[in-house]
Design an enzyme around this catalytic site. Sequence first.
Site, short mmCIF file in Angstrom:
data_model
loop_
_atom_site.label_atom_id
_atom_site.label_comp_id
_atom_site.label_asym_id
_atom_site.label_seq_id
_atom_site.Cartn_x
_atom_site.Cartn_y
_atom_site.Cartn_z
N ALA A 1 2.39 1.76 -3.43
CA ALA A 1 1.39 2.23 -4.39
C ALA A 1 0.97 3.67 -4.11
CB ALA A 1 0.16 1.32 -4.36
N GLU A 2 0.87 4.01 -2.85
CA GLU A 2 0.37 5.34 -2.48
C GLU A 2 1.39 6.46 -2.71
OE1 GLU A 2 -2.59 6.39 -1.70
OE2 GLU A 2 -3.62 4.48 -1.43
N SER A 3 2.63 6.25 -2.27
CA SER A 3 3.59 7.36 -2.31
C SER A 3 4.99 6.96 -2.75
CB SER A 3 3.70 7.99 -0.92
OG SER A 3 4.41 7.11 -0.05
N VAL B 1 0.85 -1.21 0.00
CA VAL B 1 0.00 0.00 0.00
C VAL B 1 0.88 1.25 0.00
CG1 VAL B 1 -1.70 1.34 1.32
CG2 VAL B 1 -2.03 -1.13 0.99
N TYR C 1 -5.64 0.13 -9.00
CA TYR C 1 -5.03 0.17 -7.68
C TYR C 1 -4.93 -1.22 -7.07
CZ TYR C 1 -4.31 1.64 -2.81
OH TYR C 1 -3.82 1.81 -1.55
#
Length: 185
Positions: free
Chosen positions: A51-53, A48, A134
């Site tokens: 993928a997020e940052s 996560v 995502y």
Amino acid sequence: TASAGSVAKTTGTTGTLKSDGTLTTTLDDIFKRASEKYGVSYDFLVAVAKAESDFNPKCVSSAGAKGIMQIMPYEAKDDVFDAEQNIMASAKLLAAHLKKFNGDTTLAAAAYNAGSGRVQQYGGVPPFTETQNYVKKIAKYMKEGVKAPDKTVTVAPNKLSGDVTKSQSTAASESRQTTAQTTQT
């Protein structure tokens, strides 16, 4: 249905606790402690974050999500850019999503991205291109075994962090100081 994977077990050594209450630790240690504290697999948490940052603790989205796990400011108790607080708050949220969706990481990831109401509304991953992509990205990172970068950070642990254990060198140093003070008395 994707598997949640295994929860990381920590060694208890998480960095150096300073006298000002801050902790010098690694991102990897924070992810491991968050995994253990909230029962969320290390692989899922790290996927996560990737993928997020891409592990950028200063990242800000156009929607206002912030930090390494891209949470909304109201989800962090104090400093959304503090890696410890951001990861712990996200792990708590992901644990709630996993509980709601019976440990299914695909649905938990979809809920993290689009909201649990949308997942329930559609009876699975919502038909939004962003969310569809995502959940595929999260699954890919988990399969690849993406790891947290070897990066040292200084953080301010809070109530979500749980007990923070001092590193062996810090504990030994403080023990020597206490012994010296006792000897002088």
